[in-house]
Design an enzyme around this catalytic site. Structure first.
Site, PDB file in Angstrom:
ATOM      1  N   LYS A   1       0.868  -1.184   0.000  1.00  0.00           N
ATOM      2  CA  LYS A   1       0.000   0.000   0.000  1.00  0.00           C
ATOM      3  C   LYS A   1       0.896   1.221   0.000  1.00  0.00           C
ATOM      4  CE  LYS A   1      -3.987   0.713   0.384  1.00  0.00           C
ATOM      5  NZ  LYS A   1      -4.859   0.863  -0.813  1.00  0.00           N
TER       6      LYS A   1
ATOM      7  N   HIS B   1     -10.727  -6.566  -4.617  1.00  0.00           N
ATOM      8  CA  HIS B   1     -10.355  -5.488  -3.695  1.00  0.00           C
ATOM      9  C   HIS B   1     -10.809  -5.821  -2.274  1.00  0.00           C
ATOM     10  CE1 HIS B   1     -11.642  -1.406  -1.987  1.00  0.00           C
ATOM     11  NE2 HIS B   1     -10.339  -1.311  -2.069  1.00  0.00           N
TER      12      HIS B   1
HETATM   13 MG    MG Z   1      -6.678  -0.118  -4.359  1.00  0.00          MG
END
Ligand code: MG
Length: 405
Positions: free
Chosen positions: A178, A308
């Protein structure tokens, strides 16, 4: 008792909001995820069956459920096409009234009830499972340190340590960084370390549109020059036009859960060649059936399909596993926040085995609510309120204006 020989009717619809903390605050481009607030939805049928679902939580969801309620009561939970028809007006002109994420939670509860009525798992209602377990990526976040001392990954080296810890503990093969938090050149150093330590692991990088088109192209060319192969780059920049420009300039597969998240974005996104991989989302797209429709379009246009994650608890995680199990072309490991969350509201929380989750085989979704935990985390929701992930408590004056870099 299993009764499938006559129509069932939904006679009540309940929603309970819960808040569950993260082990440590997770940083992303627009704020910090300190926990998750979810709405646990229950549909009660005239047969005495309770179907359970889950979606994003908070006051807005309770209002949306109240709007949906008269259209759901009296419905047969098998008839999700009728549910779609009844709530369809809200997805055309009034998306904020009963948003897709709420429609998804209601459909989830309906199919759980339908599966329980038949004594069959939800994946059977979706066409059957093609896999018994679903691979999951190691979701790697830069984290603030929690009061208990967990977290504190603030540099490439500490992020690598976190990756080693998660791979050793859960057996992950696929890694997901991330990004969009630290300057791209610092995050690039993290990518170098991860590729060096785990050369066989597919690596994805998700800056959540923190980069301009120019930065995205510059980073993409650096990756190429250094021979750092990504499985995909996820939403480096914002919107279909920005992603299309990046896609034309660099030869790295682009994935999205931001610029192409609804049926009406499929045609322009495909025409503009904005993305190579669409990340399914049980909530964003409005449920199992809408995801199956989207995946059929992906199949027709040879787009890749992944999935996701946005801090689901066990009910939604089960739903994701049923969808993934029943989606033959979903070849990418799915994302999950599960290892960062402190607890769950189901009786038997999921456990990773060799980087996979087993697909539940029980009736319906195959998971049950732990009523004590539901009460405990509902009280926490009442005390602490809704988690606001679009805010950084360590930088109260910070405004996340994208692009950041
Ligand atoms: Mg994403």
């Amino acid at each position: 008792m299993v009764r499938s020989d006559k129509a069932m009717k939904i006679v009540d619809l309940k929603v309970t909001a819960v808040t569950i903390p993260m082990e440590a605050p997770l940083r992303w481009s627009m704020g910090v995820e300190t926990g998750t607030t979810r709405a646990i939805i229950e549909v009660l049928t005239d047969d005495g069956i309770t179907g359970i679902g889950e979606t994003y939580g908070g006051n807005g969801v309770e209002h949306a459920i109240a709007i949906a309620r008269p259209f759901v009561l009296g419905l047969d939970p098998f008839e999700t096409g009728v549910l779609r028809h009844r709530l369809g007006v809200f997805c055309i002109g009034y998306e904020t009234a009963v948003p897709a994420v709420v429609r998804a939670g209601i459909e989830m509860a309906c199919l759980d009830a339908a599966g329980k009525a038949l004594g069959r798992p939800v994946y059977s209602l979706l066409g059957g499972k093609v896999r018994d377990r679903v691979e999951t990526a190691a979701y790697l976040f830069y984290r603030y340190r929690s009061p208990s001392g967990a977290g504190g990954e603030c540099c490439p080296r500490s992020l690598l340590d976190r990756a080693e810890e998660l791979v050793a503990r859960h057996g992950f093969r696929v890694l997901k960084l991330k990004g969009g938090v630290l300057p791209p050149q610092v995050e690039l150093e993290t990518v170098r370390l991860l590729k060096s330590r785990f050369p066989e692991s597919p690596l994805r990088w998700d800056p959540n549109a923190a980069w301009s088109v120019e930065t995205s192209i510059r980073v993409g060319r650096r990756l190429r020059d250094e021979n750092l192969e990504l499985e995909y780059l996820e939403d480096p920049t914002a919107n279909l036009e920005g992603m299309s420009q990046v896609s034309q300039a660099i030869r790295i597969p682009l994935a999205t859960n931001m610029c192409l998240v609804s049926p009406e974005q499929l045609a322009p996104g495909i025409r503009m060649r904005s993305v190579d991989i669409i990340l399914a989302d049980i909530h964003f797209w409005g449920g199992f059936r809408e995801n199956q429709r989207m995946i059929a379009v992906c199949d027709a246009f040879q787009l890749g399909v992944g999935m996701h994650s946005d801090r689901e608890l066990g009910i939604s995680t089960a739903a994701m596993l049923h969808l993934a199990a029943a989606s033959p072309t979903m070849k990418y490991a799915i994302d999950s926040h599960y290892h960062d969350q402190c607890d769950d509201v189901i009786t038997e929380p999921f456990r990773y085995q060799d980087g996979h989750f087993a697909v539940p085989d029980g009736p319906g979704l195959g998971v049950e609510i732990d009523r004590d935990k539901l009460d405990r985390y509902h009280r926490l929701y009442l005390e602490a309120g809704q988690v606001n992930e679009f805010y950084d408590p360590e930088r109260p004056d910070w405004v996340p204006a994208l692009p950041i870099f």
